[in-house]
Write an enzyme that holds these catalytic residues in place. Structure first.
Site, PDB file in Angstrom:
ATOM      1  N   TYR A 166       0.877  -1.143   0.033  1.00  0.00           N
ATOM      2  CA  TYR A 166       0.140   0.089  -0.066  1.00  0.00           C
ATOM      3  C   TYR A 166       0.832   1.260  -0.043  1.00  0.00           C
ATOM      4  O   TYR A 166       0.787   2.179  -1.014  1.00  0.00           O
ATOM      5  CB  TYR A 166      -0.896  -0.041   1.195  1.00  0.00           C
ATOM      6  CG  TYR A 166      -1.818   1.049   1.553  1.00  0.00           C
ATOM      7  CD1 TYR A 166      -2.721   1.456   0.805  1.00  0.00           C
ATOM      8  CD2 TYR A 166      -1.714   2.078   2.326  1.00  0.00           C
ATOM      9  CE1 TYR A 166      -3.761   2.459   0.950  1.00  0.00           C
ATOM     10  CE2 TYR A 166      -2.553   2.939   2.757  1.00  0.00           C
ATOM     11  CZ  TYR A 166      -3.658   3.231   1.871  1.00  0.00           C
ATOM     12  OH  TYR A 166      -4.348   4.200   2.094  1.00  0.00           O
ATOM     13  N   ASP A 315       5.201  -3.286  10.629  1.00  0.00           N
ATOM     14  CA  ASP A 315       4.218  -2.379  11.288  1.00  0.00           C
ATOM     15  C   ASP A 315       5.262  -1.131  11.583  1.00  0.00           C
ATOM     16  O   ASP A 315       6.688  -1.231  11.249  1.00  0.00           O
ATOM     17  CB  ASP A 315       3.849  -2.634  12.581  1.00  0.00           C
ATOM     18  CG  ASP A 315       2.531  -2.167  12.976  1.00  0.00           C
ATOM     19  OD1 ASP A 315       2.488  -1.075  12.666  1.00  0.00           O
ATOM     20  OD2 ASP A 315       1.955  -2.716  14.130  1.00  0.00           O
TER      21      ASP A 315
HETATM   22  C1  UGA Z   1      -3.519   2.267   8.566  1.00  0.00           C
HETATM   23  C2  UGA Z   1      -3.136   2.440   7.105  1.00  0.00           C
HETATM   24  O1  UGA Z   1      -2.463   1.510   6.933  1.00  0.00           O
HETATM   25  C3  UGA Z   1      -2.726   3.796   7.031  1.00  0.00           C
HETATM   26  O2  UGA Z   1      -2.262   3.778   5.495  1.00  0.00           O
HETATM   27  C4  UGA Z   1      -3.552   4.966   7.390  1.00  0.00           C
HETATM   28  O3  UGA Z   1      -3.093   6.067   7.085  1.00  0.00           O
HETATM   29  C5  UGA Z   1      -3.869   4.654   8.892  1.00  0.00           C
HETATM   30  O4  UGA Z   1      -4.414   3.208   9.170  1.00  0.00           O
HETATM   31  C6  UGA Z   1      -4.902   5.456   9.295  1.00  0.00           C
HETATM   32  O5  UGA Z   1      -6.014   5.243  10.083  1.00  0.00           O
HETATM   33  O6  UGA Z   1      -4.683   6.700   9.055  1.00  0.00           O
HETATM   34  P1  UGA Z   1      -2.347   1.707  10.909  1.00  0.00           P
HETATM   35  O7  UGA Z   1      -2.031   2.630  11.805  1.00  0.00           O
HETATM   36  O8  UGA Z   1      -1.197   0.553  11.157  1.00  0.00           O
HETATM   37  O9  UGA Z   1      -2.399   2.175   9.430  1.00  0.00           O
HETATM   38  O10 UGA Z   1      -3.740   1.040  11.112  1.00  0.00           O
HETATM   39  P2  UGA Z   1      -4.535   0.211  12.336  1.00  0.00           P
HETATM   40  O11 UGA Z   1      -4.992  -1.154  11.657  1.00  0.00           O
HETATM   41  O12 UGA Z   1      -5.382   0.980  12.889  1.00  0.00           O
HETATM   42  O13 UGA Z   1      -3.355  -0.382  13.330  1.00  0.00           O
HETATM   43  C7  UGA Z   1      -2.933   0.389  14.276  1.00  0.00           C
HETATM   44  C8  UGA Z   1      -2.032  -0.434  15.487  1.00  0.00           C
HETATM   45  O14 UGA Z   1      -2.953  -1.161  16.086  1.00  0.00           O
HETATM   46  C9  UGA Z   1      -1.248  -1.284  14.765  1.00  0.00           C
HETATM   47  O15 UGA Z   1       0.215  -1.393  15.452  1.00  0.00           O
HETATM   48  C10 UGA Z   1      -1.911  -2.638  14.655  1.00  0.00           C
HETATM   49  O16 UGA Z   1      -1.116  -3.699  14.774  1.00  0.00           O
HETATM   50  C11 UGA Z   1      -2.589  -2.465  16.065  1.00  0.00           C
HETATM   51  N1  UGA Z   1      -4.064  -3.116  16.127  1.00  0.00           N
HETATM   52  C12 UGA Z   1      -4.852  -3.193  15.279  1.00  0.00           C
HETATM   53  C13 UGA Z   1      -3.900  -3.902  17.264  1.00  0.00           C
HETATM   54  O17 UGA Z   1      -3.087  -4.152  18.243  1.00  0.00           O
HETATM   55  N2  UGA Z   1      -5.270  -4.681  17.405  1.00  0.00           N
HETATM   56  C14 UGA Z   1      -6.104  -4.794  16.631  1.00  0.00           C
HETATM   57  O18 UGA Z   1      -7.368  -5.433  16.697  1.00  0.00           O
HETATM   58  C15 UGA Z   1      -5.970  -3.873  15.350  1.00  0.00           C
END
Ligand code: UGA
Length: 370
Positions: A166, A315
């Site tokens: 992505y 991550d």
């Molecule tokens: C995602 C997208 O990949 C980005 O491009 C986007 O800009 C961003 O969301 C956004 O919302 O702006 P990310 O921040 O990694 O990136 O998205 P999440 O899936 O919300 O994850 C955030 C963190 O929470 C990660 O470390 C993930 O491993 C963790 N997580 C997620 C958990 O610990 N438990 C869950 O059930 C879901």
């Protein structure tokens, strides 16, 4: 560009703004905010409009797919400004549907960039903070506290870490847009959103989507169903969350300030809301307990990334935006703290999903009561 024909769309009154992806989370907040503050009509393009709750007659809903060439041709022909929000923005998809992710973020949008350049339309493109990759590093690969548009490099993982499909696709589209601006005459602004959260974000698995949504909806799903909140790597990773209201305020200012924002790439986020994922879970659980009293305390479970996402995940341990440029160009400062925004978000999920969540938990049977 040499030989291009620029003509204004025929219309009376204010501008016509085309919003590609108007039915999604960001689009559904952005369209009413733009209508409230900008003299315009809106072509709202998407394949579903369930989240776009406005009944404003200035909105024309167009059920069209962005990958259909007619969608681009017709929307660019009609509109003065194009906002491109379409993407498969969910880390659970990057390693499971990488080709769809690349097409949605790059292949399907190259024709939009070319059409805007050829017809002299302004393009406001929504990229992602994910382009910065695993960590904020400067030109000497030294750690930086915040991710800066001009000074932070892009540090992605190897190809077998498909998480970065992505980011890589988004980055390449940014470079295409940049080249059309630098070497042609495309009028563009690129926005990099940093973890925007709010009502109507993502989906609830088994209700209006399948798989693992982003962390906010993932945790709300657990709370509504009385299930464990899963913490990848113990929830130590950190994100800076911005309220969708602050976010759309910045975007309306981008629309209102074409000269200041011409050929600019702008981070839009809230560095003051830098919290760990475990802390986000705890704060959401507290807000949920206040909204739906009497339930069992929320439970957390540490999981590995492969347990939640399968192979190929990777991550970013910490992601803090440098927003000095947004503050300067937009005369804007994000306002909402976590404590201010979470109760409203929890309420939205409870009202929208409480009565449909299929769970035997007593807590969930009560959530429809308002
Ligand atoms: C995602 C997208 O990949 C980005 O491009 C986007 O800009 C961003 O969301 C956004 O919302 O702006 P990310 O921040 O990694 O990136 O998205 P999440 O899936 O919300 O994850 C955030 C963190 O929470 C990660 O470390 C993930 O491993 C963790 N997580 C997620 C958990 O610990 N438990 C869950 O059930 C879901």
């Amino acid at each position: 560009m040499a030989g291009s024909v620029h003509s204004s769309p025929k219309q009376a009154g204010g501008r016509r703004i085309g919003v590609l992806g108007a039915g999604g989370f960001l689009g559904s907040h952005l369209v009413p905010a733009v209508l409230a503050r900008v003299d315009c009509e809106i072509d709202a393009v998407d394949i579903q409009f369930g989240k776009l709750e406005t009944s404003d007659p200035r909105v024309r809903r167009l059920a069209m797919r962005v990958e259909d060439p007619r969608t681009i041709t017709e929307t660019v022909e009609r509109c003065d400004v194009l906002l491109s929000l379409t993407a498969l923005c969910n880390p659970a998809l990057y390693a499971t549907r990488p080709l769809d992710v690349i097409d949605a973020s790059y292949t399907d949008l190259v024709p939009l960039v070319k059409a805007c350049a050829a017809r002299g339309r302004r393009l406001v493109h929504f990229s992602t903070c994910e382009v910065y990759g695993r960590a904020a590093l400067d030109a000497r690969a030294q750690p930086m506290h915040e991710m800066s548009e001009e000074h932070t490099g892009f540090f992605l993982g190897p190809v077998d870490r498909e998480r970065w499909t992505y980011a890589c696709a988004k980055q390449l589209l940014e470079r295409v847009i940049w080249a059309h601006g630098r070497h042609g005459d495309l009028d563009f602004t690129i926005v990099r959103p940093f973890n925007v959260i709010g009502a109507r974000m993502d989906f609830l698995p088994g209700v209006d989507g399948e798989g693992v949504p982003r962390v906010l909806a993932s945790f709300m799903n657990g709370l509504l169903r009385g299930e464990e909140l899963r913490l990848v790597g113990g929830g130590a990773h950190r994100r800076s969350f911005i309220s969708v209201e602050d976010f759309v305020d910045a975007i309306v200012r981008v629309i209102e300030r074409p000269a200041a924002c011409r050929h600019e790439i702008i981070n839009v986020g809230n560095p003051a809301n830098d919290v760990s994922i475990r802390d986000l879970g705890a704060q959401l659980a507290r807000a949920f307990a206040l909204r739906v009293p009497g339930g069992a305390p929320a439970r957390f479970r540490d999981v590995s990334a492969s347990e939640l996402y399968g192979e190929g995940y990777d991550d970013t341990p910490e992601r803090i935006p440098d927003i000095r440029k947004a503050r300067r160009l937009l005369d804007w400062l994000p306002q909402a703290t976590m404590a201010e925004m979470l109760p409203g978000i929890v309420d939205d999920y409870v009202v929208r999903y409480g009565h449909v969540v299929n769970s035997p938990g007593a807590r969930v049977r009560r959530v429809g009561d308002r």
